[in-house]
Enzyme design. Structure first.
Site, PDB file in Angstrom:
ATOM      1  N   GLY A  43      13.475  26.897  13.984  1.00  0.00           N
ATOM      2  CA  GLY A  43      13.108  27.199  12.603  1.00  0.00           C
ATOM      3  C   GLY A  43      12.105  28.333  12.607  1.00  0.00           C
ATOM      4  N   GLN A  48       5.433  33.310   9.228  1.00  0.00           N
ATOM      5  CA  GLN A  48       5.311  33.451  10.678  1.00  0.00           C
ATOM      6  C   GLN A  48       5.650  34.861  11.160  1.00  0.00           C
ATOM      7  OE1 GLN A  48       7.725  29.698  11.560  1.00  0.00           O
ATOM      8  NE2 GLN A  48       6.267  29.784  13.250  1.00  0.00           N
ATOM      9  N   CYS A  98       5.760  24.863  17.736  1.00  0.00           N
ATOM     10  CA  CYS A  98       5.784  25.900  16.712  1.00  0.00           C
ATOM     11  C   CYS A  98       5.647  27.254  17.396  1.00  0.00           C
ATOM     12  CB  CYS A  98       4.622  25.674  15.746  1.00  0.00           C
ATOM     13  SG  CYS A  98       4.553  26.869  14.409  1.00  0.00           S
ATOM     14  N   LEU A  99       6.473  28.211  16.997  1.00  0.00           N
ATOM     15  CA  LEU A  99       6.399  29.539  17.621  1.00  0.00           C
ATOM     16  C   LEU A  99       5.039  30.190  17.373  1.00  0.00           C
ATOM     17  CD1 LEU A  99       9.962  30.999  16.907  1.00  0.00           C
ATOM     18  CD2 LEU A  99       9.128  29.944  18.997  1.00  0.00           C
ATOM     19  N   HIS A 140       8.686  20.638   8.497  1.00  0.00           N
ATOM     20  CA  HIS A 140       7.784  21.518   9.255  1.00  0.00           C
ATOM     21  C   HIS A 140       7.755  22.922   8.631  1.00  0.00           C
ATOM     22  CE1 HIS A 140       6.199  23.094  13.305  1.00  0.00           C
ATOM     23  NE2 HIS A 140       6.535  24.195  12.651  1.00  0.00           N
ATOM     24  N   GLU A 141       8.938  23.447   8.303  1.00  0.00           N
ATOM     25  CA  GLU A 141       9.016  24.820   7.765  1.00  0.00           C
ATOM     26  C   GLU A 141       8.482  24.897   6.328  1.00  0.00           C
ATOM     27  OE1 GLU A 141       9.481  27.080   9.883  1.00  0.00           O
ATOM     28  OE2 GLU A 141      10.258  25.747  11.438  1.00  0.00           O
ATOM     29  N   HIS A 144       4.846  25.322   6.340  1.00  0.00           N
ATOM     30  CA  HIS A 144       4.399  26.696   6.614  1.00  0.00           C
ATOM     31  C   HIS A 144       4.200  27.484   5.314  1.00  0.00           C
ATOM     32  CE1 HIS A 144       4.215  27.442  10.889  1.00  0.00           C
ATOM     33  NE2 HIS A 144       5.409  26.931  11.107  1.00  0.00           N
TER      34      HIS A 144
HETATM   35 ZN   LIG Z   1       6.120  26.231  12.908  1.00  0.00          ZN
END
Ligand SMILES: [Zn+2]
Length: 186
Positions: A43, A48, A98-99, A140-141, A144
């Site tokens: 994701g 991000q 998470c990236l 999760h997304e 963000h």
């Molecule tokens: Zn993330």
């Protein structure tokens, strides 16, 4: 595209609604998919990559055991202006990463399922119920887009244990934010 790290202020802002789904947005989304696959993510939310708008992409296929070619579109989504209408089912613990917070993986407790509403890339309004891995990524997304990171949701003891490591990443993220400059506007 450069991935913004924890410590970058864009990750803590509440992102703005997408008003126009145009060619420019489609190009950005193509590039986001390439970036996500490059870093083996499942994701990636717009903040991000420095874009403070309410959209994200996801691809849950690998973890569902579908080969990328065998089941081409299942689990791959472009999600614009998402809303979680209702949480469904039990709270479950599942490991997240998470990236924007590289190398940290921790169990996070969230509801198992969600009823959601969002727009797809054609502007259609989609309403669906997601479970398991898809519901996990969606939550999760969506976080963000409200400036929330999964590490915020950890119990105090775990947070304390990660403090040093997180602070190091935050310093790195702040520096990178200065290098990359202001958030991109589409
Ligand atoms: Zn993330």
């Amino acid at each position: 595209m450069e991935i913004r790290l924890i410590g970058d202020p864009v990750l803590r802002k509440r992102a703005k609604k997408v008003e126009k789904i145009d060619e420019n947005l489609k190009d950005v989304i193509d590039e986001m998919f390439s970036t996500m696959y490059l870093y083996d993510g499942v994701g990636l939310a717009a903040p991000q990559v420095g874009i403070s708008l309410r959209f994200f992409i996801m691809d849950s296929r690998e973890n569902e055991g579908d080969s990328l070619t065998a089941n081409k579109e299942k689990g791959k989504k472009v999600v614009i202006n998402p809303e979680i209408i209702e949480f469904v089912g039990e709270e479950v613990s599942f490991e997240e990463g998470c990236l924007s917070i590289p190398d940290i993986f921790e169990d996070v407790v969230r509801p198992e399922g969600v009823k959601v509403r969002y727009q797809d890339l054609s502007g259609n309004i989609i309403e669906e119920e997601l479970h398991g891995y898809q519901a996990r990524i969606f939550q999760h997304e969506t976080d963000h887009l409200d400036g929330i990171l999964f590490t915020d949701k950890l119990p105090i003891v775990k947070k304390a244990r990660l403090k040093k490591e997180l602070n190091k990443l935050i310093e790195k993220g702040k520096k990178r934010a200065l290098e990359l400059g202001e958030a991109i506007k589409t």
